[in-house]
Design an enzyme around this catalytic site. Structure first.
Site, PDB file in Angstrom:
ATOM      1  N   SER A 115       2.754  -2.748  -5.038  1.00  0.00           N
ATOM      2  CA  SER A 115       2.508  -1.303  -5.000  1.00  0.00           C
ATOM      3  C   SER A 115       1.136  -0.940  -5.552  1.00  0.00           C
ATOM      4  CB  SER A 115       3.597  -0.568  -5.777  1.00  0.00           C
ATOM      5  OG  SER A 115       3.598  -0.952  -7.142  1.00  0.00           O
ATOM      6  N   ASP A 126       4.642  -1.430 -13.204  1.00  0.00           N
ATOM      7  CA  ASP A 126       4.034  -2.708 -13.552  1.00  0.00           C
ATOM      8  C   ASP A 126       2.984  -3.096 -12.512  1.00  0.00           C
ATOM      9  OD1 ASP A 126       5.565  -3.333 -11.381  1.00  0.00           O
ATOM     10  OD2 ASP A 126       6.634  -4.994 -12.311  1.00  0.00           O
ATOM     11  N   ASP A 128       1.701  -6.354 -10.184  1.00  0.00           N
ATOM     12  CA  ASP A 128       1.890  -7.706  -9.667  1.00  0.00           C
ATOM     13  C   ASP A 128       0.515  -8.309  -9.432  1.00  0.00           C
ATOM     14  OD1 ASP A 128       4.757  -7.601  -9.503  1.00  0.00           O
ATOM     15  OD2 ASP A 128       4.520  -6.281  -7.778  1.00  0.00           O
ATOM     16  N   ASP A 180       3.220  -9.007 -14.091  1.00  0.00           N
ATOM     17  CA  ASP A 180       3.790 -10.270 -13.616  1.00  0.00           C
ATOM     18  C   ASP A 180       2.648 -11.062 -12.999  1.00  0.00           C
ATOM     19  OD1 ASP A 180       6.241  -9.371 -14.419  1.00  0.00           O
ATOM     20  OD2 ASP A 180       6.971  -8.917 -12.411  1.00  0.00           O
ATOM     21  N   LYS A 241       9.401   5.684  -0.609  1.00  0.00           N
ATOM     22  CA  LYS A 241       9.859   4.892  -1.751  1.00  0.00           C
ATOM     23  C   LYS A 241      10.654   5.750  -2.728  1.00  0.00           C
ATOM     24  CE  LYS A 241       7.342   1.787  -3.688  1.00  0.00           C
ATOM     25  NZ  LYS A 241       6.267   1.035  -4.362  1.00  0.00           N
ATOM     26  N   TYR A 250      17.038   0.910  -2.841  1.00  0.00           N
ATOM     27  CA  TYR A 250      15.776   0.243  -3.175  1.00  0.00           C
ATOM     28  C   TYR A 250      16.093  -0.911  -4.125  1.00  0.00           C
ATOM     29  CZ  TYR A 250      10.745  -0.112  -4.257  1.00  0.00           C
ATOM     30  OH  TYR A 250       9.449  -0.541  -4.382  1.00  0.00           O
TER      31      TYR A 250
END
Length: 670
Positions: A115, A126, A128, A180, A241, A250
């Site tokens: 995202s 968060d 990625d 992450d 979303k 989701y």
């Protein structure tokens, strides 16, 4: 690459032409983005632009946009990480006897995906990210030396490595932002700063874990490269979303759609309507995918035959295949089950009905983000209670159980008497002071108040709820013992295999009725849920009345005209006909799928039935209707079965498709 800016190709695209009063652009050549040509090249109308402005305003209270200061903070964090990676690569290389001048040139880089890279992350989301290193850096170096470097950073907290995962990752909190961080080792001597990961040749001679780690970045970059207008795509994706999260669909691990899947569906909508603004894209999204001919795959580009049901037998069992655009192409919806498919299709049709009304100006966008109550949709539930003794243990244990809940859904679906097993993706905490064993009855009747034998005393207890819908039957007895026992044994065995299972980690699975939910959930929350369901039902009734009236007016207008004028219809008929046209296919039967990337037979679109519930036979220790799987001592386990109730399962799952007599509109309506 971490700033989520559009690619160079997208930045060079011409600005969208203003609305000129024409419904199509005749001078513009037909575009083809993806597998097929566009459905419509119509330019946005003034009312479409107005709806888009309203959509943007309606999203703001949901914190889906970050301020510029928050965006800058994320970029600073990623810049620090990027500097750490470069210095780490240099130090490790020098420790392996490489000259300093050569080690300085090796590089190393942080890439983002998900995202954040798409530019649709919300406040507090968060990041990625992927650490890419040259060939002289080993994976063990990353999970040992670099992991230690991260733990020594003053901004880093909660740093933990998950090296044994299918996609190995380091998880951490870096200055207030969850990150992450994956790792990929490329077969290259150096990693320049402007390196593009989309080259398929990069995958040659890579280990499978590096290929899987690279896949997220490659898919995200391909999606960005395959949409015609990045800003319209982003705003539409933010809305979809948010809608998916509010409506409980989701979650990739539980069998619904994950973030990348929703992004691909919105990207496909953008390809089919390349000139549409965000509000129109949201409307067309529901039009296209409520009519999609599942299980035909959704494709953003021509496939490379890695995913091919004609060759791979396992691919034939995928129910709603949505294929990633980057090599190796994979189905991102592998976990979808029959039950989650039914739930998703129901929500697609509900979204179609609501956006029809929004585009007609009858209601606001807030209605799209209001979901009917899950807990007043069903009369019967299975509740999973996950217990642990410490916070760290509970975090790990809940993660494992959540990744396995879809196995229980599969077990329940194989029961011939269960029509639907609808899992709520939200994880609940047991209400404060809650002790469901103290007052829950043994026989399943609410007037029986015998206490059960064991209480939930674990300091940490989380809950998942599965709504049950049964096939039509009369006085049928169903025993769910085997279904639930197989699931709990699988979870516990997996916990033992990965050496996670500890003393006090238990799973408690029970069948409960709606009236017993107050034992597990806060009564005030349940009252709000009830009001939400009542509001939803009232809206559905109003929606049905409007549609019946509109269809009736159109039919009466046509009948009152002379035979020679019925085709023209007069001003009144044209006015009403335009409204029907604007409502698109949601006025037609629910099964009429309208589009697909590959031709195939149209499967029947299931609808949620309100069937008679079967009766149950109580069993287990002391007649309790709970199944407690204490994984450390399975000899003392009891397994739940259902109980006698004789009530109807009057699910309030109203799709708002009561009158299907109106004329069908063309799929490409604009």
């Amino acid at each position: 690459m971490w700033n989520s800016e559009p690619t160079q190709r997208q930045q060079q695209q011409p600005q969208q032409q203003p609305y000129n009063g024409n419904s199509t652009s005749s001078a513009q050549p037909a575009k083809q983005l993806g597998m097929t040509s566009a459905i419509s090249l119509a330019e946005p109308r003034p009312e479409d632009i107005q709806r888009t402005d309203e959509l943007r305003s309606s999203l703001e209270p949901y914190n889906v946009f970050e301020s510029q200061d928050e965006l800058n903070h994320r970029m600073e964090i990623l810049a620090k990480l990027n500097t750490l990676v470069k210095q780490w690569v240099k130090d490790i290389s020098m420790s392996k006897n490489m000259p300093e001048a050569a080690a300085e040139k090796l590089g190393g880089k942080i890439y983002t995906f998900g995202s954040y890279r798409l530019g649709v992350h919300h406040k507090g989301a968060d990041i990625d990210a992927l650490c890419v290193a040259p060939r002289n850096i080993e994976r063990t170096d990353y999970f040992q030396s670099f992991f230690e470097i991260l733990k020594q950073q003053p901004e880093v907290t909660e740093c933990r490595s998950v090296e044994e995962a299918f996609v190995p990752v380091i998880k951490m909190n870096f200055d207030g932002i969850e990150i992450d961080l994956l790792f990929a080792r490329l077969s290259l001597k150096e990693i320049p700063d402007d390196f593009d990961l989309r080259d398929d040749n990069l995958l040659k001679n890579l280990d499978p874990r590096s290929v899987r780690s690279l896949n997220g970045c490659r898919v995200t970059d391909e999606i960005l490269a395959l949409v015609p207008d990045i800003e319209n795509f982003r705003l539409a994706l933010r809305a979809i979303k948010l809608w998916a999260k509010k409506h409980g669909i989701y979650s990739n691990s539980l069998g619904y759609f994950g973030g990348v899947t929703w992004a691909m569906l919105v990207a496909r909508t953008c390809q089919l309507y390349p000139n549409a603004v965000a509000a129109t894209l949201v409307h067309k999204f529901f039009l296209v995918f409520s009519r999609w001919k599942w299980p035909n795959p959704v494709l953003l580009k021509h496939p490379d035959n890695v995913w091919d049901p004609r060759v791979n037998a396992s691919d034939r069992y995928h129910l709603m295949p949505i294929i990633t655009p980057a090599y190796p192409q994979q189905n991102s919806t592998f976990n979808v089950s029959e039950s989650t498919k039914k739930v998703i299709l129901t929500e697609f049709n509900r979204g179609m009905s609501i956006t029809d009304e929004i585009m007609l100006g009858r209601i606001g966008w807030d209605r799209l983000f209001e979901a009917p109550s899950f807990f007043y949709r069903y009369r019967h539930f299975i509740v999973l209670l996950v217990n642990s003794q410490t916070a760290d243990d509970h975090l790990e244990w809940c993660g494992l159980v959540e990744s396995k809940v879809r196995l229980l859904i599969g077990n329940l679906e194989r029961n011939q008497h269960i029509a639907l097993a609808h899992v709520n993706p939200k994880c609940f905490d047991l209400k404060k002071g809650g002790n469901p064993n103290s007052s829950q009855n043994n026989s399943g009747n609410e007037d029986d108040s015998k206490p059960q034998s064991s209480a939930t005393t674990a300091p940490f207890c989380s809950l998942w709820f599965i709504g049950l819908e049964f096939e039509r039957s009369d006085n049928l007895n169903i025993d769910l013992t085997e279904n639930i026992q197989n699931f709990t044994e699988q979870v516990c065995q997996h916990g033992i295999n990965i050496k996670m299972l500890k003393e006090g980690m238990t799973i408690d699975a029970r069948h409960v009725k709606r009236k017993q939910l107050s034992l597990y959930l806060d009564p005030d929350f349940l009252k709000r849920e009830r009001k939400s369901m009542e509001s939803h039902n009232n809206f559905n009734n109003t929606l049905l009345a409007n549609r019946k009236r509109l269809s009736s007016e159109l039919a009466q207008t046509q009948e009152s005209l002379p035979a020679g004028q019925k085709s023209a219809g007069g001003n009144r008929a044209r006015e009403i006909g335009a409204k029907v046209h604007r409502l698109s296919e949601s006025l037609t039967e629910e099964n009429s799928n309208a589009s697909s990337d590959v031709g195939a037979l149209t499967p029947t679109t299931p609808t949620a039935a309100q069937e008679n519930a079967p009766s149950f036979k109580a069993s287990g220790k002391n007649g309790a209707e709970s199944s407690k799987m204490d994984c450390m001592d399975s000899a003392e386990n009891t397994v739940p079965v259902s109980h006698n109730n004789g009530s109807n399962n009057n699910s309030s799952n109203n799709n708002g498709n009561g009158n299907n007599n109106a004329a069908a509109a063309e799929v490409a309506c604009s």
